[in-house]
Motif scaffolding. Structure first.
Motif, PDB file in Angstrom:
ATOM      1  N   ARG A 126      -3.853   4.121   2.766  1.00 53.28           N
ATOM      2  CA  ARG A 126      -3.470   2.755   3.101  1.00 53.28           C
ATOM      3  C   ARG A 126      -4.259   2.295   4.331  1.00 53.28           C
ATOM      4  NH1 ARG A 126       1.214   1.160   0.339  1.00 53.28           N
ATOM      5  NH2 ARG A 126       0.354  -0.909   0.836  1.00 53.28           N
TER       6      ARG A 126
ATOM      7  N   GLY B 258      -2.404  -4.337   0.836  1.00 55.15           N
ATOM      8  CA  GLY B 258      -1.684  -3.875  -0.340  1.00 55.15           C
ATOM      9  C   GLY B 258      -2.492  -2.860  -1.123  1.00 55.15           C
ATOM     10  N   SER B 259      -1.819  -2.124  -1.985  1.00 53.82           N
ATOM     11  CA  SER B 259      -2.482  -1.125  -2.825  1.00 53.82           C
ATOM     12  C   SER B 259      -2.855  -1.751  -4.169  1.00 53.82           C
ATOM     13  CB  SER B 259      -1.565   0.085  -3.020  1.00 53.82           C
ATOM     14  OG  SER B 259      -0.358  -0.324  -3.648  1.00 53.82           O
TER      15      SER B 259
ATOM     16  N   TRP C 276       1.685  -6.273  -3.652  1.00 58.19           N
ATOM     17  CA  TRP C 276       2.867  -5.720  -2.986  1.00 58.19           C
ATOM     18  C   TRP C 276       3.918  -5.504  -4.062  1.00 58.19           C
ATOM     19  CZ3 TRP C 276       1.666  -4.186   1.629  1.00 58.19           C
ATOM     20  CH2 TRP C 276       0.707  -4.887   2.366  1.00 58.19           C
TER      21      TRP C 276
ATOM     22  N   ASP D 140       6.353  -0.054  -0.794  1.00 56.65           N
ATOM     23  CA  ASP D 140       5.762  -0.841   0.283  1.00 56.65           C
ATOM     24  C   ASP D 140       6.744  -1.067   1.432  1.00 56.65           C
ATOM     25  OD1 ASP D 140       3.058  -1.322  -0.465  1.00 56.65           O
ATOM     26  OD2 ASP D 140       3.765  -2.662  -2.046  1.00 56.65           O
TER      27      ASP D 140
END
Length: 297
Positions: free
Chosen positions: A53, A107-108, A116, A129
């Protein structure tokens, strides 16, 4: 299937363009998370729950390590990134003037698109998250002197949804949130269990073609439902104070009403800027120019 995927991407993209995620500069050891106490902008990378992250943090020159400072999280939209929202919100300039720290988490990826995990269209995600933001709060608070009573979250579109999720699940640490063009998914709405009253600011255009003002039962709540929920939760006055914002920029084909429900528990309020004719915009940066979202937040 291709048309559906493209449609979803266009629906939830929060900004006029998509740019690459910036490469982080500093790598943090997850077993001993230490953030160097420096002024200005820094970029970090850390492994959290098996995922790499990243986040940016801006510390104003006015920061005094002996004086607790407020902390603001700013969340990008679906398909966007923290670099882009940092640029168009201009929160760094405001933080330098008003003395607060800003954190821009990244965000991933979900099916190759940044997101998110808020339920709704992100229900296929397994990323926690809320835990990530909770971890950032603790990590930053261990390295900077943060005013624990003044930790806030804001965001655009999917970032607004994420801010509402934090209000529901991390209310013991989040003092207030502001959503711009976001809302609550049914999962967030019906599962919301805030532990205290929390002030809410919602900015939304009635002609938003991405996150519809009236909602959609399958994935997003109507804005009036969201406002009513928080008004009742905070025990605010049932009748609002409404102010017509001067239409100083007549070429944007939109006007703004400020609708405020006051006198909530612990001096909380719920305030809504309804942008009649407004679209899916960070108001003041593009779209409606009668209000400047960043300055109001």
């Amino acid at each position: 299937m291709k048309k559906f995927i493209i449609g979803v991407f266009l629906i939830f993209s929060c900004s006029p363009e998509i740019v690459e995620i910036p490469d982080p500069v500093n790598i943090i050891d997850s077993s001993d998370p230490v953030i160097p106490v420096e002024y200005g902008l820094q970029e970090f990378e850390i492994e959290f729950q098996g995922l790499v992250r990243t986040f940016n943090i801006f510390v104003p020159d006015s920061y005094d390590p002996l004086d607790p400072i407020p902390l603001l999280f700013c969340m990008h939209g679906y398909g966007s990134n923290n670099q882009l929202i940092m640029e168009y919100t201009e929160f760094n300039d405001i933080a330098a003037e008003e003395n607060f720290i800003v954190v821009y988490p990244q965000g991933s990826l979900l099916n190759g698109i940044t997101h998110w995990n808020v339920g709704g269209w992100t229900s296929g995600s397994f990323v926690d998250d809320v835990a990530f933001i909770d971890f950032l709060i603790d990590t930053i608070s261990e390295n900077y002197l943060i005013n624990s009573e003044r930790i806030y979250s804001t965001g655009m579109s999917n970032g607004g949804y994420m801010s509402f999720l934090l209000a529901c699940q991390l209310s013991e640490k989040i003092a207030a949130i502001a959503s711009v063009t976001g809302s609550m998914t049914p999962q967030t709405f019906y599962g919301c269990q805030p532990q205290r009253a929390i002030s809410i600011l919602q900015m939304h255009g009635t002609s938003d073609g991405v996150v519809p003002y009236g909602g959609n039962a399958s994935w997003t709540m109507g804005i009036n439902n969201v406002i009513d929920y928080w008004r009742e939760h905070n025990s605010c006055d049932s009748s609002p104070t409404t102010i017509d914002i001067p239409d100083i920029y007549t070429f944007d084909n939109s006007t703004v009403q400020e609708i405020t429900y006051s006198n909530g528990d612990n001096n909380t309020m719920v305030r809504h800027y309804r942008v009649d004719g407004g679209g899916h915009d960070w108001f003041g940066a593009w779209g409606n120019r009668d209000i400047i979202a960043s300055e109001i937040i």
